[in-house]
Structures are given as C-alpha cells and as structure tokens.
Write a protein that holds these residues in place. Sequence first.
Motif, PDB file in Angstrom:
ATOM      1  N   CYS A   1      29.368   6.607 -41.474  1.00 23.86           N
ATOM      2  CA  CYS A   1      29.607   7.024 -42.656  1.00 23.86           C
ATOM      3  C   CYS A   1      29.523   8.369 -42.956  1.00 23.86           C
ATOM      4  CB  CYS A   1      29.143   6.223 -43.771  1.00 23.86           C
ATOM      5  SG  CYS A   1      27.717   6.464 -44.391  1.00 23.86           S
TER       6      CYS A   1
ATOM      7  N   CYS B   1      23.900   2.875 -38.251  1.00 25.12           N
ATOM      8  CA  CYS B   1      24.201   3.335 -37.215  1.00 25.12           C
ATOM      9  C   CYS B   1      23.210   4.351 -36.305  1.00 25.12           C
ATOM     10  CB  CYS B   1      25.677   4.023 -37.193  1.00 25.12           C
ATOM     11  SG  CYS B   1      25.488   5.566 -37.878  1.00 25.12           S
TER      12      CYS B   1
ATOM     13  N   CYS C   1      22.819   8.240 -36.708  1.00 25.31           N
ATOM     14  CA  CYS C   1      22.244   8.808 -37.832  1.00 25.31           C
ATOM     15  C   CYS C   1      20.750   8.274 -37.940  1.00 25.31           C
ATOM     16  CB  CYS C   1      23.083   8.455 -38.999  1.00 25.31           C
ATOM     17  SG  CYS C   1      22.356   8.478 -40.963  1.00 25.31           S
TER      18      CYS C   1
ATOM     19  N   CYS D   1      20.537   4.586 -43.833  1.00 22.66           N
ATOM     20  CA  CYS D   1      20.748   3.360 -44.081  1.00 22.66           C
ATOM     21  C   CYS D   1      20.030   2.594 -42.861  1.00 22.66           C
ATOM     22  CB  CYS D   1      21.826   2.629 -44.620  1.00 22.66           C
ATOM     23  SG  CYS D   1      23.162   2.417 -43.449  1.00 22.66           S
TER      24      CYS D   1
HETATM   25  S1  SF4 Z   1      25.643   7.284 -40.950  1.00 21.83           S
HETATM   26 FE1  SF4 Z   1      25.925   6.124 -42.675  1.00 21.83          FE
HETATM   27  S2  SF4 Z   1      25.967   3.970 -41.795  1.00 21.83           S
HETATM   28 FE2  SF4 Z   1      25.058   5.250 -40.388  1.00 21.83          FE
HETATM   29  S3  SF4 Z   1      23.115   5.088 -40.567  1.00 21.83           S
HETATM   30 FE3  SF4 Z   1      23.667   6.982 -41.713  1.00 21.83          FE
HETATM   31  S4  SF4 Z   1      23.932   6.067 -43.735  1.00 21.83           S
HETATM   32 FE4  SF4 Z   1      23.736   4.429 -42.244  1.00 21.83          FE
END
Ligand code: SF4
Lengths: 421, 867, 151
Positions: free
Chosen positions: A386, A343, A346, A340
């Motif tokens: 997440c 963060c 990721c 997404c």
């Molecule tokens: S770990 Fe979750 S919150 Fe972080 S960028 Fe990936 S999808 Fe988004």
Amino acid sequence: MERFLLKNIDSPDSAGIGEYLRTGGYASLKKAFGMEPADIIAEVKAAGLRGRGGAGFPTGMKWDFASRDPKFPKYLICNADEGEPGTFKDRPILEKNPHLLIEGMVISAYALKSERGYIYLRGEYPHARAVLDKAIAEAYEAGFLGGDVAGSGFRFDLSVHQGAGAYICGEETALIDSIEGRRGQPRIKPPFPVNVGAWGKPTVVNNVETLANIPLIVSMGAGRYSEIGNPECPGPKLFSVSCCVERPGVYELPMGIPLREIIYEHAGGVRGGRELKAVIPGGISTPVLTPDVLDCPMDFVNLPKRGSMLGSGAVMVFDDTVCLVRVCWRAMRFFEHESCGKCTPCREGTGWMRNILERMEGGFGRDGDIELLQDIARSIMGKTFCPLGDGAAGVVLGFLRNFSDEFMYHITNKKCLAESG
Amino acid sequence: MIKVTIDGRDVELEHPVTVLEAARKAGIEIPTLCYFEGLSPFGGCRLCLVEVEKLPKLQTSCTLMTADGMVVRTETEQIRAARRSMLEFLLINHPLDCPYCDKAGECELQDLVARYGPEAGRFAEGKRRHPESFDDPIIVRNMERCVLCTRCIRMCSELQASYSISVTGRGSHSFVEPFSGGRYDCEYCGNCLTVCPVGAIMSRLHRHSYRPWFVEKETETVCGFCGVGCSMVLQMRENSIIRAIPRRGVGFNEGLLCARGRFGYEYVEGGEELTTPLMRVDGELRQVSWEEALSFTARRLGEIRDEFGGGAVGAVASGRCTNEDNYMLQKLMRFVIGSNNIDSAARNYYAPAQIYLERIFGQGITANLIPGIANSDGVFVAGGDPTAINPILGLKIRAVWRSGGRVVVLGVPGGLKRFVPYELIPVPYSEEIVLSAIVGRLLERKPPGGANAALEAKLRDLRIPSDDELGSTGVSPEDVARVSEDLSSMSTPVVVIGPDMVQRRRASKSLFLLGAIAYLTNARIFLLADRPNYQGLLDMGCLPELLPGGRPVELEMFRHKAEEALGMKVPEQRGLNLFEMIDGAESGRLKALYVMGENPVFNLPDGVRVEKALGSLDLLVVQDVHLTETARLADVVLPATAWPEKEGTYTNLERRLQRVRKARRGKMASYGREDWRILADIAGRLGMTKTYQRVEDVWEEVMHVSALHTGLGYEEMDGGRALWPYYGEPLRGMEGDFTVEGLDGLPEVPAPERPYLMIERPLYHSGTFSRRSKALLAIQPGPYLKMNPELARRHGLTGGDKARISNGRGVLELEVRLDDDMPDNQVHVANTFEGFAAMRLAGFGTDPVTGALYMDDNTVRVEKVLR
Amino acid sequence: MDIMDEIRDLSRKYPDRRGALLPALYVVQKEAGWLSQEALDTVSRALNLPQATVKGVATFYAMYKHRPMGRHLIQLCTNVACMIMGAERLVDLISGRYGLEPGGTTDDGRFSLVIMECIGACDRAPAMLVDTDFHADLTADNIFEILEKYE
Ligand code: SF4
Ligand SMILES: Cc1cc2nc3c(=O)[nH]c(=O)nc-3n(C[C@H](O)[C@H](O)[C@H](O)COP(=O)(O)O)c2cc1C
Ligand code: SF4
Ligand code: SF4
Ligand code: FES
C-alpha cells in the motif's frame, strides 16, 4: 476568501443544530431531495471535486462506480481518521461544524442509495467523538437521519465508529477491515471498495472535507462551484499549517493558492522572521521541498510537477533552526510504528531506515550511510502493498534529494548543521 | 479463453487464474513465500513481483488475475533486484541460526536466499529479539525466525477453521500467537507446522532429532486412526519413525492431518511389554515360543471344534487390522473351523447401521466421497461430533459453512459449535421423537417422489408427534420448523450419521428416520467410523450373517459360490454376533473365542460382565500389539505387528480402498508377526491346504472370493483411485426388505433424577493406541468428567475437583472439566484411558431388529470426592 | 445493563457481531483501564468470536492497553510538529518529576506515560491527551500545573 466549510466556526454554538439551521443549514439537503440521485452524482462529477483525503481521486467517478454496482446494501463511510502527521484540517469540521458533515453524508447517501453510514473517527479525537455523537442525536431528533429523512421517505442511519490508534486505518481498505472488527490491514485490490467493500458490499469511503463540500456543490451548482480555485481541481481547500510559522492553524483557501501566500499572508510568515529552510507541503508522507517552490500553486496538479504532492494539504514549515536529519528520523519512527506489518519491504525497511537515521542523528553516522539509505528507500519504493511504505521511502528520498549536504554534515561532523549554524 | 504471454511464451487459460498460477502452468517458476496453494492469496512477501506491460509498477503475481492479452515478464534485472531486496529485508531481523534450526534443509527461506538472494547482507544494526517459547508441550515457537507470511494463520482459519492463532501486535513487532501467548488451546492438528516455510513453529517431538537429511526412507501410507483414511508420509531413520507428515498431492486429505494422525504415530514405539507369545501356565502368563503357542492354539481350537462343533468357537475381528488380516480370520472361522460366529466391535454401531441402511437403500449407500462434502450447500449431522470422530471429514463440514452453506447439528455440536446457526439438543432418548417431527415437516414441504416404494410405504405409517408431544424432548416446534426449513432449502445436502443415533432403543427407527431425511432431501449419507477399517472388515465378511462382499451366508446361492471358490464348506446358519457371543460365553454355549486386535473388556459396555464371561471360556486367544486388558485374561497371547510394520489394505468410510505400507521392519521382527500370517499358520495346522507367501496372495484370494473386489489388484489402488463400486458387482435386489420397530408409536422419554453417563469420543484419543502416544498424552494426559457448570454446582463441584461417578456396574473417579456447551442432564467420559473405561458403567441391550448395541440404564450418581 | 448485554447491544449498529469488536474492546477497557486476558475473553464470549481473533485485533491498535495502566494516562505527542516545539523536553521533565519513563507507570499507580504519534494538534504544539482531556500549547511552565490536577 469567503469561508464555506468553516463558516460560522467562530460562533460558540457552531456545533449545535440550532445555529446550523439558523445559518441556512440542511437547505442543500432539501434541495437534493428534489433531485434524482443520478443527477446529484452528475453534478458532483461536473463540479470536478477531487477527494481531500490525500489521493485526490475524482469523487463523482467513485460514486458512479459504486452506484452502478447492483449489490445492496451499500455503505457510505466518512474517513475521519486524520492520522497523517501535520494534518488537523478535518478537526474543525468535526468539532465545530459537524452538521455540515452530516448534511453532506445524507446527501451523498441519497445519491448513492445507501442506507447506512459510519464515520470512522480516529481514537485520538475524544472531543470530536462527543460532539459528533451529540450532533447525530440532534439530527435524528430533527428528522435528518433515520427512517424518513426530512419527510422524503429516504432512510439513512449513521453512527460513529472509533478507531484505536492505527494510522494505516486511514487507508480505505484497512479502514473497512477495521470497521468490520479486524486488524486494519490493507486489502488486495481489485476488487475495489466501490464493488466489494465493507461486508462485501459496495462501499464509498470519502474524507470528511470531501463530504463537507457536497452541500456546497448542491447549493451552488457545479458551475459556480468550479469557479473556486484552480479550474482543473476546483473548490475550497483546508490547509493545516504548522511548525515554524507565526500563526499556525487551519486555513480555508481556494485550491491552487501559491504556497507563498499560505505561509506569508495567512500564517504570518516564518516565526521570528527567520529564514525558511524547507517545507513539507502535504503532510509527513509527502516529499520535502526547498524554498524555491514557494510560488507553486497548492493543488493536485502542480505539486507533483515539483516532486511532491498535495496529500492532505498539511503544510509543515521548517526554519533554519530545525535539524532535518532529526525530522527525517522522527518521521521514520512514525512509519516504523505505523507500518501494519503486512508486507516485507515496509515492515522491515522502515525499521532499518529508522535505525540508520537514529545512528546518524546521534552522531554515529558512517560513510556510505546516505547511499545505503537511498538504496533501501529505492528497494521499498513501488514494491509495497500500500502507499504507506512508498510514502516512507519517498520521505527519505525527498530529504536526500534536497538536503543531502545536511545529512553529510551530520555524518562527518557528528553533529547538527542547524545547531552549528 | 484467455491468452497471456509470459516471458515470451503464450499461455492459454480456460478460466481466469492468477499470473502466478498461469506461469506455473506454463512451467515458469516464480519465487513465492506467502503464497500457498489452497489458501487465500495474501500478497505480503512481495517476492513474486513481475513486470506487466502497461502497468507502471511491479505487480505481485500471486494476487494479479490474468486478463486477455496480458504480457508478463518474470526475469528482468528490475525483478531480480526486487527479489534480492525482499530477501535482504527478510533476513535483517532473521537470526541466521540455521545450524541450530531444525528447519535447515527444508527451509524455504534458506532455499530462496541461496537461489535469488543477495551475496551479502548490509544490515549492521541490532536485530529484533524475541525469546523462543516452550510453553506448549507440542509446538515450539521461535518468532525471531517468523517471516510473517501468515500461512499458518490462514491454514488455521481457512482450512482447519479452528481460529486458534492470530498475528498479534503490529509492524515489525508482529508475532504469531495462540490466545494465551504461550500454550495453545487448539485442536493440535499441526497443519500450521506443515505450512510454515521457516523454523518459526515446529514440533517439539523431534526437536534437534530431526533433520531432513536424517531421513533414510519415506513411506507413503494411510493413517491407522480413523475411518477417513488420510494419506501420510512416514519419515524413517534407523527403523524408527521420526516424523509423520501429510503431503499435498498425496491422498484426498490434500496436505491436512489431525492431531491423532500426526502426533499419534509414536505408539508404535511402545509395546515392549509384549515381546514373545505368552501362555497361561498355572494361572499365569508365561513367555513361550511361537511354535509352542501356535501348536497349542491350533490343538485346542481343533479339540473344541471336534467336541462341541464349530458353533462353540467364535472370533472377534478388528477395525484396526487390514482387510487381509480380517479376511483370514473370517476364513479360519467359517471355512476351517466351520463357525459363522464372527463379529467385531463394529457391532457397537457401525456394522448394524451400515447393514440396515443398505437394507433400505441398497449396498453402497454410504459410499460417498469426503472431498465432495465441501461442494454441498448444507449438512445435517446427527449422533456425534465429526470433527472429533473423523476430523478431516469434519473439516469439510466447516468448509461448507465457510462457503456460505448451512450446518445443522442434532445433539451437542462440539467442534461444530461455531458453525451452527442454532443449537438443537434433544433430551437423551427423545431423539426419535424429534426426528419423527422433522420428517413430518419435511413430508409437508417435500412430498416424496416415489423412487423408494418400501420406504414411502413405511413413511405413511409413521406417527408424527404433535407439538405437545415434542414437549418432553427439549426441542421446540419452532426449532423443528427451522430445521426442516433449512433442510428443504438445501439443494445438495449431506447427512452425517454418528454412533449416538444408533446406540438407542429402536435403532431401526432412528436409522429409518435419518434415511428418510436423506431420501426426502436427496442427500448423500456418510456414516462416521471411528476405526480405520470398519468398512473393510464388513466387506471381508467379518459378520455373523455376511460372507465376503456382503453376501448373505444364509442364501444358498452365495454360500455355494464361496464354497466353490475355496473348495471348503461353510455352515448354513448365521452365527452369533458379538453380544450373543458374550452371552454364549456366559452360558457356556461358547467355549472358545479368538480375539484379534480388539479389547472387548475395555471397549464393550458392562465390562465387569464381559470380563466374567471371557473368564469362563475354555479358551481365549488374543492376538494384539499390546498386552491389553483383554490380553491379560487370555490363555494364549500372540504378538502381532503394528500398523507401520505391515502391508495390506484398508477400506475407509467412503469405501475407498487404500494401501497400508510397511515403513519399518517389525520392531519385534524376531517375535511379532503379521496377523494374517499367524491366522494362516493356525488354519494350516487345522487342515487348510492353501499356503500364502506374501500379503498379495491373500488379496488374490479376496478378489477371487468377493464379488465386490473382482479384478481390483493392489496396483489399481494407487492414488486413491479404488472407489466404490470398483470393478465389482454390488449386491442388488435385497434392498427394500426391512422392518422398522415402533413406527406408529412414540417412546416415553425417561426423566431420571440422576444425569446420564454418555461416552465422549474425543479428538486426541481413540483408546488403546492413542494412550500410548507421548504427544497425545502431553496434549491430554488423562481422563476427565465433562459437565455443565450448573450441573456441577448442583453437586458441589467445580472445575478441577475430583468427582466420583457410580452405579450398580462400577465406580470411576475423575477430574471435573466444566463445559458451558454441555446440556445439564448428562456427564461425558471418554472411553480412552486404562482403568477409566466409561463403557464398563454403561448398561446395554441389543436391538432386536438391527443387532445394534443400545445404551440403557446408564445414569450415574455423581459425588464430590473429598480429599 | 451488564457488560455482555452492553457489548451485544453495540453489535446492533453493524450487520454482523464482529463489527462491534473495536467498540466492545473500548467498553471492557473502560472497566480497568487495560485489557486483561479475562477482558478479552469476555468480548470473545459476548460476540462469539474466537479468542485468538479478539487478541489479534486488540493488539493491533495502539490505544488498547495490554498491561495495567496508571489512574491517569498521559498521552503526549512527540511527532514532528510537537518535537520541533519542544515535546521531548517535556518528556524529560515528566520523567524527572514522576520517575516515569515513556511506556511506564509511576510506582503509586497515578500516571502512565505514552508517547503518541501525531494527535492532530500541530497548530498548538506540543499537545497531549490526559485520559480523554485535550491539552495544548504545553510549556515547561504549564505542564505540571495541568498534570497536578490529576490525582
Ligand atoms: S506498505 Fe502498507 S501494507 Fe505494507 S506493511 Fe506498510 S502499511 Fe502494511
Ligand atoms: C497510509 C494511508 C493513510 C491514509 N489516511 C487517510 C486519512 O487519515 N484520512 C483520509 O481521509 N484519507 C486517508 N487516506 C486516503 C484514503 O485511502 C482514501 O483515499 C480516502 O479516504 C478517500 O477519500 P477521498 O476520495 O474523499 O479523499 C490514507 C491513505 C493511505 C495510503
Ligand atoms: S495445530 Fe492446528 S488448530 Fe492448532 S494452531 Fe496449528 S493449525 Fe491451528
Ligand atoms: S510462523 Fe511460519 S507460517 Fe506462521 S507467519 Fe511465521 S513464518 Fe509464516
Ligand atoms: S507470494 Fe506473492 S506476495 Fe508473497
């Protein structure tokens, strides 16, 4: 095993309310209205039902939290985002047995004292959308939804909210943001949705399959229900089996059934009688395993002991013709595409790993790439906002733990072990 | 009490705060990037990870709340490794073009990498590319540098509440964009620029001309644009302002500025047309020496005084000048020349409104604190758009909405549109009826408590309109019921009064009604001020009837005190107000006018008449920074120094006294002089014996003369501490003595065929000064005629067309801008661009009770200009 | 019913207007097959949401399109199961036959091709959606038979 969740789906009219009622549908609902909401929650707790969306959280406990929160209204959301690659287990319920889901939701709502429900359906399921809309209309018509459900005085409204192509919206807080009309990004927890969920109100998010189990628990009673499958996490479980098997498909089997049985008895074994090389047991986000785990019971307690997870119960079977570097690369492309962006590890790490894997796969691997990949994955692991990011890291670590030779071969020989073998 | 242990140190907390805040409190530093004080937590950058005992994973300290007994570690090898990783991740797609980046030197990423980062990056793949965007005249966007901390987005939505930017896309293809993807359609507050930790969004104004190490000097001062009085830091190089920035912890604006404050500073670079004093010789303005100009001015003032009496001389003070400047002008007039004819453009609405409200409630009734607005649970705004007139005050109103309070606006809501639950736009000149109806309803819901007998007595005489009588107002009885219900449900309300409620016939009644609403709901009153020092000039005695400290000149006791303090005489009778002075000039009664820092030809209605009146004076002296429209008519023009070139104080609309600091030597050091110094020089030539070396000497005298400012030295003003009533003595015992015109009647609401011309007070311009700012001109290059699409259609017009508006007083040709939110019975023009003075077309009168200006007969004919 | 009303009507299903944003975007996308700035502005006005907010949301989700699309949208899955079962070959075939790169649109505006992540049809891989029609068990032999039905 007797089929509960997929009962009747072979009948051509299985999605219609008529067929559903003929085969005993909505009887649990009537039974439930004879019970106190708190008793239903107690029953679900006693049944030991654990969420089927991936995390395996005890459903009764989640409900308990939500029902203890004094705020109203409360929302009930069915997670029908089913985006985890390899997973298609909710689809037969959505497309062929929608009234079971609706019945499960009405009972759950009654137990939770929720008056409003949504089914968050992934955008990629247009057919399910049509089926659900029709089934909901039928249920309103028949008085199972609306102002006075089945003459009980209980009110419950339900509608479908269609996603639009974002895997992260399967994560429950991102899902809630998405229902609220936002960019579907996970929220800071705590507070948890059971206290501060959709529009700031207590919200229960449950997977389709989880909710479809509710009528069963009510009709059977917790005692009989918990005799199905592994008593530590009982119940029927839907497994989606795909890739290199003779009969890919969704199988309803008792929780805890050994992997071997799923692949060899139900799915007809590895296609063309080839050799089994690797299995992903719970959807692409769960670490890959080698054939020596074939006797592991497929459930929430045993798979973690073998270094993986039950996830969504999506069994992906790879035979010796499959290049695992390519599988790993394709998985990483998925994570990069679906990150997404909230963060750092990721958002940036998935792309970096995909880049390296892409090079490697294309024959441009370098010395040290494996160590670098491992290092990147470890830098991500445990530090993301997440579980999506952790999942991406876990996938790479899983492949490198079990199949580093194949990756090494790719780097040194600039080609595929599978092709050359 | 919560006790936590961080790095072995025990920290005790009154309230639960985040681990990060607790650590900072204990002096333990944890690196952060997405965290920004005052914005909601985000938890995305993952730099602030810490170890917490009993929790399996590292935790982000910016989101984790402390709990009693928590044990936290912030410096372990695991944490250091995590920080290195996060920074390495942030750098993989970062262009590393630091040598070209204007942010270098104050880039948080650069600093973090230097301190916590990896020795070398291991990323050997292609970087993500994204072209830099120059589509906007003010903001350059370089999304390759963006670290997606969303600080800008949270700033724009949570504090600015403009919602003009968003992250678009997803994952590593996320970018910060305005709606168009190119040019911003926003309020240009630039607050997003302040919070961006890297060089991803930057001001174009100092592209490649600003580097933090170029800054030779920083000066903390107060903005010179409006009555809020935001603090800002001027960063100087080679005697030039290179940047104006807000700073958290400096001033009550807490790191926020508006477009005018941030980007309007450039005007001071202008003013080249006025480089020496000018004198009219043979009908033309010629350059002369200071000595020549000053001695001429003093001589002529003296001659006129001697021949016609002090009453033949008048002065116009300035809301842009400091208290010291205004005090000195007042002294020159009252004590040296012997004339109480002193007033200012605050006459337009601020001065009469303030004085009238004080007559009802007592001095200091509007001295309420702006930050406190955010704590109230409801706001009633009448008479102007606070987000444009006093933008930072406007933000506090938006904050009320964000925290669940109600915002009710009487009139076109403008920048509050998104925040009002319903619109309430009365037909022009029917406001009084609507207000009476609201008060009527409130009286039913909240019977008054007896605290203000005079006000309550008048309320009993108030004619409450019937539902039928509301008919002509365009506001329904249901709306009135709703408003009154909302108002009475507020427990800590705020009433904000703007110019449009004052500039009406029977201003006394509108003000009385607004005062009554505040009284009945127990609200705090704020009076919008579109100049930085309107309140100050009132308190300095730049009013025909009030001495410094707001003491009535006609009361002997006060007059005596002042005379004693200075050892000089003051005339007994109140003087002429601004409009009376214009009348006096026209009729020949007034012979000389001294205008300081004001542009009456432009800023007063019926400009043609004003121009004529000024033209018939024997002596017109204009003292200003620029050669304004009025200066061009003058006999003598005296160049003054601009706001960043002088020291002094401003009194903002909260009545807070703040210091204006000199940031640079006068650009016109050889010729421009501080206003107070010029005035003191002239006063000296006219017989004043007292001399002043420094501005402090002037202030000393103010402390001595004004009972309000006793004991309030400059050093008492630091940090925004100089709050009403200071150490002074507020004027008491005068309140309650007021009259209200037309209490028992209701006005006829005119229904003209032609639309009204209303004066818009826009966000980006405030007149003479802003229109010299390159940045503000880039944002809004010229004037326009704002109208409702339906009204436009009726005149065969559409957006972008050129329209002509005219009436007996003049003609203007302007570009049409359509606005759905406008009512269809009026057109709006801002009074901000040279040659486009909307005020010139406005008819006006003076309210007999308050002395306020009221707009009258200001309909215009609208036609399409065919090309 | 005009489109503004249709959108406002959607919001009745949610406790606030914003909830209707995703469905509203589908409604306007149905008109032209993609979301122009004007379309986004329509949604912004209908739901009284800031334009930038609408855009931020619309661009987050892969199924909202921000460029004009062909008359028919081929959404072909190439995720792991489909990949193993030959989806990439199909991409090549489609590209070859129609001159259509992933992400592109044919010159005649007939097709656009979008590569999908898993569409939940791994048991019948490879699979695709053409507009809202689902097609599975695709092979080099049947792919064009299916596509040719879309004019
Ligand atoms: S770990 Fe979750 S919150 Fe972080 S960028 Fe990936 S999808 Fe988004
Ligand atoms: C990245 C991510 C994707 C997820 N996708 C799904 C999904 O598609 N369907 C689902 O039911 N749960 C999904 N989940 C799990 C949900 O967050 C949540 O745990 C679940 O819906 C709870 O329901 P349950 O308790 O009935 O399983 C996902 C979680 C993550 C982190
Ligand atoms: S300048 Fe202000 S209004 Fe414009 S985008 Fe930045 S924060 Fe928002
Ligand atoms: S533009 Fe700056 S403030 Fe905004 S998200 Fe990017 S780095 Fe952060
Ligand atoms: S500062 Fe805590 S995650 Fe960014």
